[in-house]
Design a protein around this motif. Structure first.
Motif, PDB file in Angstrom:
ATOM      1  N   ALA A 118       0.854  -1.125  -0.112  1.00 37.51           N
ATOM      2  CA  ALA A 118       0.118  -0.103   0.051  1.00 37.51           C
ATOM      3  C   ALA A 118       0.964   1.147  -0.009  1.00 37.51           C
ATOM      4  CB  ALA A 118      -0.864  -0.172   1.381  1.00 37.51           C
ATOM      5  N   LYS A 119       0.182   2.294  -0.441  1.00 33.97           N
ATOM      6  CA  LYS A 119       1.041   3.698  -0.429  1.00 33.97           C
ATOM      7  C   LYS A 119       1.201   3.953   0.979  1.00 33.97           C
ATOM      8  CE  LYS A 119      -3.154   6.661  -0.535  1.00 33.97           C
ATOM      9  NZ  LYS A 119      -3.851   7.640  -0.847  1.00 33.97           N
ATOM     10  N   GLY A 136       0.740  -6.289   8.891  1.00 35.90           N
ATOM     11  CA  GLY A 136       2.070  -6.773   7.860  1.00 35.90           C
ATOM     12  C   GLY A 136       1.989  -5.897   6.698  1.00 35.90           C
ATOM     13  N   ILE A 137       1.298  -5.008   6.381  1.00 35.90           N
ATOM     14  CA  ILE A 137       1.220  -4.202   5.066  1.00 35.90           C
ATOM     15  C   ILE A 137       2.359  -3.680   4.665  1.00 35.90           C
ATOM     16  CG2 ILE A 137       0.098  -2.460   3.961  1.00 35.90           C
ATOM     17  CD1 ILE A 137      -2.607  -3.450   4.840  1.00 35.90           C
ATOM     18  N   VAL A 138       2.839  -3.890   3.581  1.00 36.61           N
ATOM     19  CA  VAL A 138       4.022  -3.242   2.996  1.00 36.61           C
ATOM     20  C   VAL A 138       3.755  -1.920   2.555  1.00 36.61           C
ATOM     21  CG1 VAL A 138       6.221  -3.629   1.453  1.00 36.61           C
ATOM     22  CG2 VAL A 138       5.245  -5.658   2.792  1.00 36.61           C
ATOM     23  N   PHE A 139       4.516  -0.951   3.066  1.00 41.45           N
ATOM     24  CA  PHE A 139       4.132   0.505   2.871  1.00 41.45           C
ATOM     25  C   PHE A 139       5.443   0.857   1.889  1.00 41.45           C
ATOM     26  CE2 PHE A 139       2.179   0.013   6.682  1.00 41.45           C
ATOM     27  CZ  PHE A 139       0.725   0.308   6.555  1.00 41.45           C
ATOM     28  N   ILE A 140       4.956   1.562   0.536  1.00 37.76           N
ATOM     29  CA  ILE A 140       5.897   2.012  -0.392  1.00 37.76           C
ATOM     30  C   ILE A 140       5.741   3.557  -0.519  1.00 37.76           C
ATOM     31  CG2 ILE A 140       6.389  -0.287  -1.563  1.00 37.76           C
ATOM     32  CD1 ILE A 140       4.332   1.070  -3.812  1.00 37.76           C
ATOM     33  N   ALA A 148      10.810   2.562  -3.411  1.00 36.91           N
ATOM     34  CA  ALA A 148       9.718   1.811  -3.423  1.00 36.91           C
ATOM     35  C   ALA A 148      10.309   0.286  -3.983  1.00 36.91           C
ATOM     36  CB  ALA A 148       8.512   2.348  -4.013  1.00 36.91           C
ATOM     37  N   LYS A 149      11.094   0.006  -5.010  1.00 32.15           N
ATOM     38  CA  LYS A 149      11.618  -0.958  -5.683  1.00 32.15           C
ATOM     39  C   LYS A 149      12.461  -1.668  -4.570  1.00 32.15           C
ATOM     40  CE  LYS A 149      11.777   1.220 -10.130  1.00 32.15           C
ATOM     41  NZ  LYS A 149      12.918   1.828 -10.902  1.00 32.15           N
ATOM     42  N   ASN A 150      13.490  -0.947  -3.655  1.00 33.99           N
ATOM     43  CA  ASN A 150      14.017  -1.687  -2.652  1.00 33.99           C
ATOM     44  C   ASN A 150      13.204  -2.196  -1.836  1.00 33.99           C
ATOM     45  OD1 ASN A 150      16.566  -0.855  -3.800  1.00 33.99           O
ATOM     46  ND2 ASN A 150      16.558   0.931  -2.568  1.00 33.99           N
TER      47      ASN A 150
END
Ligand SMILES: CCCCCCCCCCCCCCCC(=O)SCCNC(=O)CCNC(=O)[C@H](O)C(C)(C)COP(=O)(O)OP(=O)(O)OC[C@H]1O[C@@H](n2cnc3c(N)ncnc32)[C@H](O)[C@@H]1OP(=O)(O)O
Ligand SMILES: CCCCCCCC/C=C\CCCCCCCC(=O)OC[C@@H](O)COP(=O)(O)O
Length: 271
Positions: A118-119, A136-140, A148-150
């Motif tokens: 998610a943003k 556990g949502i992955v924030f970018i 974001a790519k990393n």
């Protein structure tokens, strides 16, 4: 006589408001946000008690708490292709993204050990933000695409180490203009880096019951179509574009086929 007029008015005002579709639109929207915030408030201690902090297993609690919300909003889900989710181990789910209402469909079919990308702004959404973090949502950060790519490269490792599934919205933003926006590539890099399958899921168009501009939020049925998995074993970064194109074409045709049938079965939308 004055008293009678007062009573008549008091009865009439809520009736008028209730039958006004603009009122229903705002009421449902506010209710949705407020209710999700309240549910999240309940979810926070439950998640902490269950896992002691941030853990994908908390998604079970979140999923369980969210599933009844559709009834309040007059929404039904018609899911097909359940068998395609019976895939062992990690995979990447990709789906189209029309509105924050997608969370309801997502929770309807969310497999175990599955969380989302998610943003990062979502983390500031009060109790909902905290629950997203606990789940556990992955924030970018979409503005810093290298970061974001990393983050997504790390997520590819975590998926394998911790046997986690990730749900990505490859359009990268909400879209209600019909059809699908061109896909961003992150979801496909993620699947190829982890060498895990992609499971495409398509939500039918909301335009027959939810119209933001016209302020319409009626009852309706949302079709969810789970498509067969796409294997990525042996693929490299050279295959990303064709993988993305293939997924896009499959999802676009599924979107049109389920959206046409849902519009017909619900009848034309009110204007
Ligand atoms: C009870 C409780 C109630 C509460 C209830 C809780 C609710 C709990 C549910 C919440 C639900 C959340 C729902 C949130 C939903 C959103 O927040 S949607 C918005 C956030 N998500 C996304 O943006 C995901 C999709 N975006 C991407 O994947 C994008 O590719 C990225 C990673 C952000 C990068 O952005 P970009 O640079 O603009 O993208 P793109 O054009 O794809 O890539 C540019 C170049 O980089 C390359 N590239 C892209 N990604 C990579 C990569 N990972 N590695 C290497 N190269 C890459 C591309 O190949 C491309 O190169 P070329 O092919 O042109 O040579
Ligand atoms: C600080 C911004 C965060 C706004 C969230 C407002 C509070 C939401 C409260 C209750 C709704 C529960 C569902 C929350 C999940 C919503 C996820 C969502 O839909 O995020 C938007 C994101 O996919 C794309 O954002 P943009 O269309 O690019 O913009």
């Amino acid at each position: 006589m004055d008293g009678l007029w007062m009573i008549a008015l008091l009865l009439l005002i809520p009736l008028l408001l209730w039958t006004s579709s603009t009122f229903v639109f705002y009421f449902k929207k506010c209710f949705y946000v407020a209710w999700m915030m309240l549910l999240a408030l309940f979810a926070i201690p439950l998640c902490i008690l269950k896992s002691g902090g941030r853990d994908v297993e908390n998604m079970r609690i979140i999923r369980g708490l969210v599933r009844h919300v559709k009834y309040f909003l007059g929404l039904r889900f018609d899911v097909s292709g359940w068998e395609h989710l019976q895939t062992e181990g990690p995979y990447v789910i990709i789906s189209n993204h029309q509105s924050s209402l997608d969370v309801l469909g997502l929770m309807e079919i969310l497999p175990d050990r599955c969380t989302m990308i998610a943003k990062k702004e979502l983390i500031y959404a009060g109790t909902v933000g905290l629950v997203c973090w606990l789940g556990g949502i992955v924030f970018i950060n979409r503005k810093k695409t290298n970061d974001a790519k990393n983050v997504m490269a790390d997520a590819a490792k975590t998926m394998l180490d911790d046997q986690i599934r990730l749900w990505v919205f490859p359009e990268g933003t909400r879209n209600q203009r019909g059809g699908l926006l061109p896909f961003k590539k992150g979801a496909f890099h993620l699947a190829v880096q982890a060498q895990v399958p992609i499971i495409p899921i398509v939500f039918s168009s909301y335009s027959n019951f939810y119209l933001r501009k016209e302020k319409q939020f009626n009852s309706g049925t949302i079709r969810l179509k789970i498509l067969p998995k796409i294997d990525t074993k042996g693929m490299t970064s050279d295959d990303i574009s064709s993988l993305s194109d293939k997924s896009f074409n499959l999802m676009r045709s599924a979107f049109h086929s389920i959206s046409d049938s849902v519009t017909q079965s619900n009848g034309p939308s009110r204007h």
